[in-house]
Motif scaffolding. Structure first.
Motif, mmCIF file in Angstrom:
data_model
loop_
_atom_site.group_PDB
_atom_site.id
_atom_site.type_symbol
_atom_site.label_atom_id
_atom_site.label_comp_id
_atom_site.label_asym_id
_atom_site.label_seq_id
_atom_site.Cartn_x
_atom_site.Cartn_y
_atom_site.Cartn_z
ATOM 1 N N VAL A 286 -1.373 -6.553 -4.739
ATOM 2 C CA VAL A 286 -2.100 -6.495 -5.955
ATOM 3 C C VAL A 286 -3.341 -7.493 -5.738
ATOM 4 O O VAL A 286 -3.283 -8.340 -4.608
ATOM 5 N N PHE A 287 -4.289 -7.550 -6.849
ATOM 6 C CA PHE A 287 -5.302 -8.383 -6.653
ATOM 7 C C PHE A 287 -6.191 -7.967 -5.404
ATOM 8 O O PHE A 287 -6.477 -8.981 -4.361
ATOM 9 N N ASN A 288 -6.467 -6.802 -5.106
ATOM 10 C CA ASN A 288 -7.086 -6.357 -3.899
ATOM 11 C C ASN A 288 -8.892 -6.547 -4.036
ATOM 12 O O ASN A 288 -9.169 -6.176 -4.896
ATOM 13 N N THR A 289 -9.281 -6.935 -3.073
ATOM 14 C CA THR A 289 -10.725 -6.768 -3.085
ATOM 15 C C THR A 289 -11.532 -5.540 -2.826
ATOM 16 O O THR A 289 -12.596 -5.255 -3.150
ATOM 17 N N ASP A 290 -10.844 -4.703 -2.300
ATOM 18 C CA ASP A 290 -11.019 -3.152 -1.919
ATOM 19 C C ASP A 290 -9.698 -2.565 -2.151
ATOM 20 O O ASP A 290 -8.981 -2.119 -1.117
ATOM 21 N N ARG A 291 -9.579 -1.659 -3.230
ATOM 22 C CA ARG A 291 -8.602 -0.942 -3.371
ATOM 23 C C ARG A 291 -8.400 0.231 -2.405
ATOM 24 O O ARG A 291 -7.313 0.515 -1.714
ATOM 25 N N ALA A 292 -9.360 1.093 -2.183
ATOM 26 C CA ALA A 292 -9.580 2.099 -1.078
ATOM 27 C C ALA A 292 -9.088 1.658 0.097
ATOM 28 O O ALA A 292 -8.285 2.207 0.916
ATOM 29 N N ARG A 293 -9.499 0.498 0.741
ATOM 30 C CA ARG A 293 -8.968 0.044 2.047
ATOM 31 C C ARG A 293 -7.711 -0.519 2.015
ATOM 32 O O ARG A 293 -6.989 -0.344 3.007
ATOM 33 N N ALA A 294 -7.300 -0.934 1.025
ATOM 34 C CA ALA A 294 -6.014 -1.572 0.695
ATOM 35 C C ALA A 294 -4.934 -0.497 0.844
ATOM 36 O O ALA A 294 -3.803 -0.363 1.530
ATOM 37 N N LYS A 295 -5.273 0.854 0.182
ATOM 38 C CA LYS A 295 -4.340 1.958 0.408
ATOM 39 C C LYS A 295 -4.295 2.448 1.705
ATOM 40 O O LYS A 295 -3.234 2.625 2.444
ATOM 41 N N ALA A 296 -5.556 2.425 2.488
ATOM 42 C CA ALA A 296 -5.698 3.093 3.783
ATOM 43 C C ALA A 296 -4.814 2.046 4.789
ATOM 44 O O ALA A 296 -4.003 2.468 5.656
ATOM 45 N N SER A 297 -4.844 0.747 4.802
ATOM 46 C CA SER A 297 -4.118 -0.309 5.431
ATOM 47 C C SER A 297 -2.550 0.133 5.155
ATOM 48 O O SER A 297 -1.858 -0.098 6.035
ATOM 49 N N MET A 298 -2.190 0.087 3.926
ATOM 50 C CA MET A 298 -0.812 0.280 3.646
ATOM 51 C C MET A 298 -0.143 1.546 4.363
ATOM 52 O O MET A 298 0.819 1.736 4.945
ATOM 53 N N SER A 299 -0.967 2.696 4.256
ATOM 54 C CA SER A 299 -0.893 3.695 5.174
ATOM 55 C C SER A 299 -0.515 3.814 6.592
ATOM 56 O O SER A 299 0.279 3.907 7.234
ATOM 57 N N ARG A 300 -1.543 2.886 7.151
ATOM 58 C CA ARG A 300 -1.635 2.423 8.454
ATOM 59 C C ARG A 300 -0.303 1.368 8.859
ATOM 60 O O ARG A 300 0.471 1.739 9.742
ATOM 61 N N LEU A 301 0.055 0.758 7.796
ATOM 62 C CA LEU A 301 1.206 -0.228 8.189
ATOM 63 C C LEU A 301 2.435 0.862 8.072
ATOM 64 O O LEU A 301 3.249 0.297 8.963
ATOM 65 N N ALA A 302 2.671 1.677 7.070
ATOM 66 C CA ALA A 302 3.577 2.454 6.858
ATOM 67 C C ALA A 302 3.814 3.330 8.263
ATOM 68 O O ALA A 302 4.898 3.536 8.694
ATOM 69 N N ALA A 303 2.864 3.660 9.054
ATOM 70 C CA ALA A 303 3.074 4.556 10.172
ATOM 71 C C ALA A 303 3.692 4.075 11.240
ATOM 72 O O ALA A 303 4.042 4.348 12.125
ATOM 73 N N SER A 304 3.874 2.428 11.129
ATOM 74 C CA SER A 304 4.587 2.036 12.350
ATOM 75 C C SER A 304 6.135 2.169 12.084
ATOM 76 O O SER A 304 6.743 1.665 13.175
ATOM 77 N N ALA A 305 6.784 2.567 10.916
ATOM 78 C CA ALA A 305 7.946 2.880 10.765
ATOM 79 C C ALA A 305 8.905 1.657 11.198
ATOM 80 O O ALA A 305 9.855 1.942 11.987
ATOM 81 N N PRO A 306 8.744 0.641 10.337
ATOM 82 C CA PRO A 306 9.731 -0.460 10.905
ATOM 83 C C PRO A 306 10.977 -0.320 10.165
ATOM 84 O O PRO A 306 11.112 0.455 9.353
ATOM 85 N N GLU A 307 11.927 -1.316 10.764
ATOM 86 C CA GLU A 307 13.404 -1.358 10.173
ATOM 87 C C GLU A 307 13.425 -2.363 9.171
ATOM 88 O O GLU A 307 14.245 -2.438 8.383
ATOM 89 N N THR A 308 12.630 -3.337 9.270
ATOM 90 C CA THR A 308 12.390 -4.476 8.105
ATOM 91 C C THR A 308 11.117 -4.600 7.729
ATOM 92 O O THR A 308 10.183 -4.710 8.707
ATOM 93 N N VAL A 309 10.655 -4.727 6.630
ATOM 94 C CA VAL A 309 9.423 -5.123 6.333
ATOM 95 C C VAL A 309 9.545 -6.697 5.305
ATOM 96 O O VAL A 309 10.487 -6.616 4.458
ATOM 97 N N CYS A 310 8.680 -7.677 5.791
ATOM 98 C CA CYS A 310 8.585 -8.776 5.312
ATOM 99 C C CYS A 310 7.334 -9.068 4.507
ATOM 100 O O CYS A 310 6.174 -8.999 5.124
ATOM 101 N N CYS A 311 7.267 -8.829 3.302
ATOM 102 C CA CYS A 311 6.117 -8.934 2.474
ATOM 103 C C CYS A 311 5.551 -10.272 2.024
ATOM 104 O O CYS A 311 6.505 -11.335 2.056
ATOM 105 N N GLY A 312 4.231 -10.396 1.630
ATOM 106 C CA GLY A 312 3.864 -11.797 1.216
ATOM 107 C C GLY A 312 4.328 -12.105 -0.068
ATOM 108 O O GLY A 312 4.649 -13.291 -0.800
ATOM 109 N N HIS A 313 5.198 -10.979 -0.880
ATOM 110 C CA HIS A 313 5.803 -11.592 -2.267
ATOM 111 C C HIS A 313 6.823 -10.420 -2.321
ATOM 112 O O HIS A 313 6.860 -9.140 -2.189
ATOM 113 N N GLY A 314 8.154 -10.983 -2.579
ATOM 114 C CA GLY A 314 9.147 -10.178 -2.866
ATOM 115 C C GLY A 314 10.304 -10.311 -1.469
ATOM 116 O O GLY A 314 9.787 -10.823 -0.679
#
Length: 162
Positions: free
Chosen positions: A112-140
């Motif tokens: 949340v609180f993104n400076t550029d929502r479109a770029r944030a969405k693209a970044s999320m997709s790029r991170l998801a493409a790494s197919a990790p076994e564990t994700v450690c987020c800044g929140h949660g």
């Protein structure tokens, strides 16, 4: 360790191998690189030697060797901020997303609180493409079950949202 005043607000800590830089600004201290493994006591002593309080260290920026062993990859993930990044550890199946992705009440969402929502969405997709076994987020809490599929689904949902 040698202490070298590089310019106002910038000090270099020169180690026998490599160096670290301490930048002082109005909101605290930034350490760029941190010296070799075990250098923390020398860095703390250096910070005190230049008249600064180590408790004011706000950021540590590593320009190389993330210390996770070979294979650590920095992934540029702008959107939350222009300089946001993730750290992917493909050999270990780990992904640190910073604030690009959040895990809230067992649900993975676009940060949340993104400076550029479109770029944030693209970044999320790029991170998801790494197919990790564990994700450690800044929140949660870390996501450790069916992680790759959960992250891909969350990225797809975020991409489709307004």
């Amino acid at each position: 360790m040698d202490i070298v005043d590089a310019r106002p607000r910038l000090t270099m800590f020169r180690f026998p191998i490599g160096q670290a830089y301490l930048w002082y600004d109005d909101d605290g201290l930034t350490l760029v690189d941190s010296g070799h493994a075990g250098a923390a006591p020398a860095v703390e002593k250096g910070i005190r030697a230049v008249g600064r309080d180590p408790a004011l260290l706000r950021r540590i920026v590593l320009t190389h060797d993330l210390g996770f062993g070979d294979g650590a990859v920095v992934v540029h993930a702008p959107g939350h901020t222009d300089g946001s990044m993730g750290i992917h550890l493909p050999r270990h199946g780990g992904l640190f997303t910073g604030d690009a992705i959040a895990a809230v009440e067992r649900r993975v969402i676009l940060g949340v609180f993104n400076t550029d929502r479109a770029r944030a969405k693209a970044s999320m997709s790029r991170l998801a493409a790494s197919a990790p076994e564990t994700v450690c987020c800044g929140h949660g809490d870390p996501v450790t079950e069916d992680t790759a599929a959960v992250l891909r689904a969350a990225a797809k949902e975020a991409a489709a949202a307004e």
